[in-house]
Design a protein around this motif. Structure first.
Motif, PDB file in Angstrom:
ATOM      1  N   PRO A   1       5.142  -2.266   2.507  1.00  0.00           N
ATOM      2  CA  PRO A   1       5.504  -3.299   1.541  1.00  0.00           C
ATOM      3  C   PRO A   1       4.570  -4.498   1.655  1.00  0.00           C
ATOM      4  CG  PRO A   1       7.020  -3.330   3.399  1.00  0.00           C
ATOM      5  CD  PRO A   1       6.133  -2.136   3.590  1.00  0.00           C
ATOM      6  N   ALA A   2       4.516  -5.297   0.610  1.00  0.00           N
ATOM      7  CA  ALA A   2       3.778  -6.559   0.691  1.00  0.00           C
ATOM      8  C   ALA A   2       4.361  -7.377   1.837  1.00  0.00           C
ATOM      9  CB  ALA A   2       3.891  -7.319  -0.623  1.00  0.00           C
ATOM     10  N   GLN A   3       3.487  -7.976   2.645  1.00  0.00           N
ATOM     11  CA  GLN A   3       3.931  -8.682   3.842  1.00  0.00           C
ATOM     12  C   GLN A   3       3.516 -10.150   3.798  1.00  0.00           C
ATOM     13  OE1 GLN A   3       5.775  -7.620   6.839  1.00  0.00           O
ATOM     14  NE2 GLN A   3       5.831  -9.855   6.741  1.00  0.00           N
ATOM     15  N   PRO A   4       4.448 -11.047   3.515  1.00  0.00           N
ATOM     16  CA  PRO A   4       4.105 -12.475   3.618  1.00  0.00           C
ATOM     17  C   PRO A   4       4.008 -12.889   5.076  1.00  0.00           C
ATOM     18  CG  PRO A   4       6.436 -12.215   3.094  1.00  0.00           C
ATOM     19  CD  PRO A   4       5.839 -10.836   3.097  1.00  0.00           C
TER      20      PRO A   4
ATOM     21  N   PHE B   1      -3.345   3.736  -2.748  1.00  0.00           N
ATOM     22  CA  PHE B   1      -3.235   2.679  -3.743  1.00  0.00           C
ATOM     23  C   PHE B   1      -2.788   1.392  -3.060  1.00  0.00           C
ATOM     24  CE2 PHE B   1      -2.361   6.561  -6.208  1.00  0.00           C
ATOM     25  CZ  PHE B   1      -3.272   6.411  -7.246  1.00  0.00           C
ATOM     26  N   ARG B   2      -3.274   0.251  -3.601  1.00  0.00           N
ATOM     27  CA  ARG B   2      -2.882  -1.059  -3.078  1.00  0.00           C
ATOM     28  C   ARG B   2      -2.726  -2.032  -4.248  1.00  0.00           C
ATOM     29  NH1 ARG B   2      -6.298  -1.709   2.563  1.00  0.00           N
ATOM     30  NH2 ARG B   2      -6.896   0.473   2.775  1.00  0.00           N
ATOM     31  N   HIS B   3      -1.858  -3.025  -4.044  1.00  0.00           N
ATOM     32  CA  HIS B   3      -1.675  -4.074  -5.057  1.00  0.00           C
ATOM     33  C   HIS B   3      -0.942  -5.237  -4.402  1.00  0.00           C
ATOM     34  CE1 HIS B   3      -0.576  -6.101  -8.820  1.00  0.00           C
ATOM     35  NE2 HIS B   3      -1.479  -5.342  -9.401  1.00  0.00           N
ATOM     36  N   PRO B   4      -1.267  -6.476  -4.805  1.00  0.00           N
ATOM     37  CA  PRO B   4      -0.546  -7.624  -4.222  1.00  0.00           C
ATOM     38  C   PRO B   4       0.949  -7.607  -4.528  1.00  0.00           C
ATOM     39  CG  PRO B   4      -2.552  -8.357  -5.317  1.00  0.00           C
ATOM     40  CD  PRO B   4      -2.376  -6.911  -5.672  1.00  0.00           C
TER      41      PRO B   4
ATOM     42  N   THR C   1       1.445  14.744   0.161  1.00  0.00           N
ATOM     43  CA  THR C   1       2.317  14.242   1.224  1.00  0.00           C
ATOM     44  C   THR C   1       2.137  12.736   1.369  1.00  0.00           C
ATOM     45  OG1 THR C   1       2.095  16.331   2.412  1.00  0.00           O
ATOM     46  CG2 THR C   1       2.931  14.440   3.665  1.00  0.00           C
ATOM     47  N   GLU C   2       3.212  11.990   1.188  1.00  0.00           N
ATOM     48  CA  GLU C   2       3.135  10.544   1.386  1.00  0.00           C
ATOM     49  C   GLU C   2       3.101  10.246   2.880  1.00  0.00           C
ATOM     50  OE1 GLU C   2       5.936   6.649   0.707  1.00  0.00           O
ATOM     51  OE2 GLU C   2       5.701   7.994  -1.025  1.00  0.00           O
TER      52      GLU C   2
ATOM     53  N   GLN D   1       0.839  -1.204   0.000  1.00  0.00           N
ATOM     54  CA  GLN D   1       0.000   0.000   0.000  1.00  0.00           C
ATOM     55  C   GLN D   1       0.868   1.246   0.000  1.00  0.00           C
ATOM     56  OE1 GLN D   1      -3.136   0.185   3.004  1.00  0.00           O
ATOM     57  NE2 GLN D   1      -2.768  -1.950   3.537  1.00  0.00           N
ATOM     58  N   VAL D   2       0.318   2.337  -0.536  1.00  0.00           N
ATOM     59  CA  VAL D   2       0.890   3.662  -0.339  1.00  0.00           C
ATOM     60  C   VAL D   2      -0.265   4.630  -0.117  1.00  0.00           C
ATOM     61  CG1 VAL D   2       1.011   4.145  -2.841  1.00  0.00           C
ATOM     62  CG2 VAL D   2       2.459   5.435  -1.239  1.00  0.00           C
ATOM     63  N   TRP D   3      -0.158   5.486   0.903  1.00  0.00           N
ATOM     64  CA  TRP D   3      -1.206   6.449   1.280  1.00  0.00           C
ATOM     65  C   TRP D   3      -0.650   7.865   1.190  1.00  0.00           C
ATOM     66  CZ3 TRP D   3      -5.183   5.328   5.641  1.00  0.00           C
ATOM     67  CH2 TRP D   3      -5.733   4.043   5.469  1.00  0.00           C
ATOM     68  N   TYR D   4      -1.522   8.795   0.747  1.00  0.00           N
ATOM     69  CA  TYR D   4      -1.155  10.205   0.637  1.00  0.00           C
ATOM     70  C   TYR D   4      -2.232  11.093   1.268  1.00  0.00           C
ATOM     71  CZ  TYR D   4       1.810   8.537  -3.263  1.00  0.00           C
ATOM     72  OH  TYR D   4       2.709   7.872  -4.053  1.00  0.00           O
ATOM     73  N   ASP D   5      -1.819  12.273   1.702  1.00  0.00           N
ATOM     74  CA  ASP D   5      -2.710  13.403   1.954  1.00  0.00           C
ATOM     75  C   ASP D   5      -2.491  14.403   0.834  1.00  0.00           C
ATOM     76  OD1 ASP D   5      -4.113  12.685   4.191  1.00  0.00           O
ATOM     77  OD2 ASP D   5      -2.796  13.713   5.617  1.00  0.00           O
ATOM     78  N   ALA D   6      -3.570  14.895   0.267  1.00  0.00           N
ATOM     79  CA  ALA D   6      -3.479  15.847  -0.835  1.00  0.00           C
ATOM     80  C   ALA D   6      -4.174  17.153  -0.465  1.00  0.00           C
ATOM     81  CB  ALA D   6      -4.122  15.259  -2.096  1.00  0.00           C
TER      82      ALA D   6
END
Length: 414
Positions: free
Chosen positions: A328-331, A289-292, A322-323, A215-220
């Motif tokens: 990271p993907a976490q197994p 945003f998220r992705h496997p 601002t990020e 995942q990555v998160w932002y404030d805009a």
């Protein structure tokens, strides 16, 4: 389903879920139990009373995480942890988070009923502010505990009314004396509703969660110029809301370019001055945003900021992006995942392996402790919604798998 006399009490589990759902109940059948509010305090208090009735020792750390401990035969062994969170979205459902905490309590009650003493101690955990809906930073309690970000940073976060986390903890009496940092633990198991449609669609009773997506998160913040709606012609407008709409379109396009695995969401938006006859001069909103695949999130993080800035500039506005964090993907731990898989098979439940689309406390805990998750289906895959629903037998199946996995881990030979 295999025959065993070591069965959780399905009715007691369901009754306790319904009892917790009374705290912060909404007219549409959901819950509003925002973190570190008086309603959250009431939920925490009920959980504490239930734990203490079993003789569990409840301790609270400096970020408000709660740990209820049942001693094992060997006090030198690190504990096996299980749990989730009791806080909710502003219009949340009864089961998101609460299922994992109350199921952990039911495991403790069943051990007590059956007079089972495990080799290792067991602790059920209620993590503070998993949702992030009040202070804008999800996984706060587990994030501070795991060292992902500092306690001071968390304390300084403020809600829309200007109340800081540190103040809120003090106000409800849950700024605990124990340090909020990792301690030695043998494993962590988290039961949760899937929050998606896959298990229900495939008629599977149990999801064996192998890991969580990146995942990555932002404030805009988009800044334009507020102006009179009736006198400002198109050529001179700097409409911050229009620019925000273009960026939101970009979020959606970025998601859809990645097919069914893509995720992109703007879930929070504030318009200023928010008057019907004023061209908006400022808009604040969230982007995630998220992705496997971690590589896909890295590609997005590398390209989206510049593209979003260009979209705002093309509409006469400026963008501050601002990020907040990048996960990271976490197994998850293969040996803990295997215990979940074995328990489901032994109990005769239909199951499938699945990657979590949502962030969970388990993602941060897994950085320090061998971790696995168990999913149960939810109706229509609906969550973060007052109509979120599961069946009593689905809750019971997940709890029984949790019981089997935790018991096996706590009694393993080392």
């Amino acid at each position: 389903m295999s025959a065993t006399n070591q069965r959780i009490d399905a009715k007691r589990l369901w009754d306790s879920l319904m009892s917790m759902a009374e705290i912060g109940a909404t007219p549409k059948g959901g819950v509003r139990r925002l973190t570190l509010t008086e309603v959250d305090r009431a939920g925490r208090q009920r959980f504490t009373e239930w734990c203490e009735a079993l003789g569990l020792q409840v301790r609270v750390d400096a970020i408000g995480n709660m740990f209820a401990r049942r001693e094992g035969r060997d006090p030198s062994r690190p504990p096996v942890l299980m749990g989730s969170h009791l806080d909710s979205q502003p219009s949340g459902g009864k089961f998101d988070g609460a299922l994992g905490v109350i199921a952990g309590l039911e495991v403790m009650r069943t051990l007590h009923d059956l007079n089972i003493t495990t080799e290792a101690p067991i602790e059920v955990v209620n993590w503070t502010d998993e949702e992030g809906s009040r202070f804008g930073h999800s996984l706060m309690g587990s994030g501070v505990w795991s060292g992902v970000y500092s306690q001071d940073k968390a304390y300084a976060l403020k809600d829309v009314d200007g109340v800081a986390v540190g103040e809120a903890l003090e106000a409800i009496g849950y700024r605990g004396p124990h340090p909020a940092r990792p301690f030695k633990a043998d494993a962590y198991f988290e039961l949760h509703i899937e929050q998606g449609p896959i298990l229900e669609r495939e008629a599977k009773q149990i999801g064996i969660v192998t890991g969580a997506q990146a995942q990555v998160w932002y404030d805009a913040v988009i800044t334009g110029q507020d102006a009179h709606a009736g006198t400002t012609p198109p050529s001179t407008r700097k409409d911050a809301l229009l620019a925000a709409a273009r960026v939101i379109e970009l979020v959606d396009a970025t998601m859809r370019q990645r097919g069914e695995d893509g995720r992109g969401t703007v879930g929070f938006l504030q318009v200023h001055p928010n008057s019907r006859n004023v061209v908006p001069g400022e808009v604040r909103f969230s982007v995630e945003f998220r992705h496997p695949l971690e590589a896909e999130v890295e590609v997005i993080a590398g390209s989206f900021p510049a593209a979003a800035e260009a979209a705002a500039r093309a509409n006469g506005c400026s963008l501050q992006l601002t990020e907040l964090f990048r996960i990271p993907a976490q197994p998850f731990d293969q040996s803990c995942v295997a215990l979940v898989r074995d328990a489901a098979a032994r109990l005769g439940y239909s199951a499938r392996e699945i990657v979590s689309g949502a962030g969970h406390d388990a993602v941060y805990v897994a950085r320090h402790v061998p971790t696995a998750m168990i999913f149960t289906p939810c109706k229509d895959g609906l969550s973060h919604n007052e109509e979120e629903s599961i069946l009593p037998e689905e809750a019971a199946a997940g709890c029984q798998v949790l019981f089997e996995a935790v018991l096996a881990r706590a009694n393993r030979e080392i």
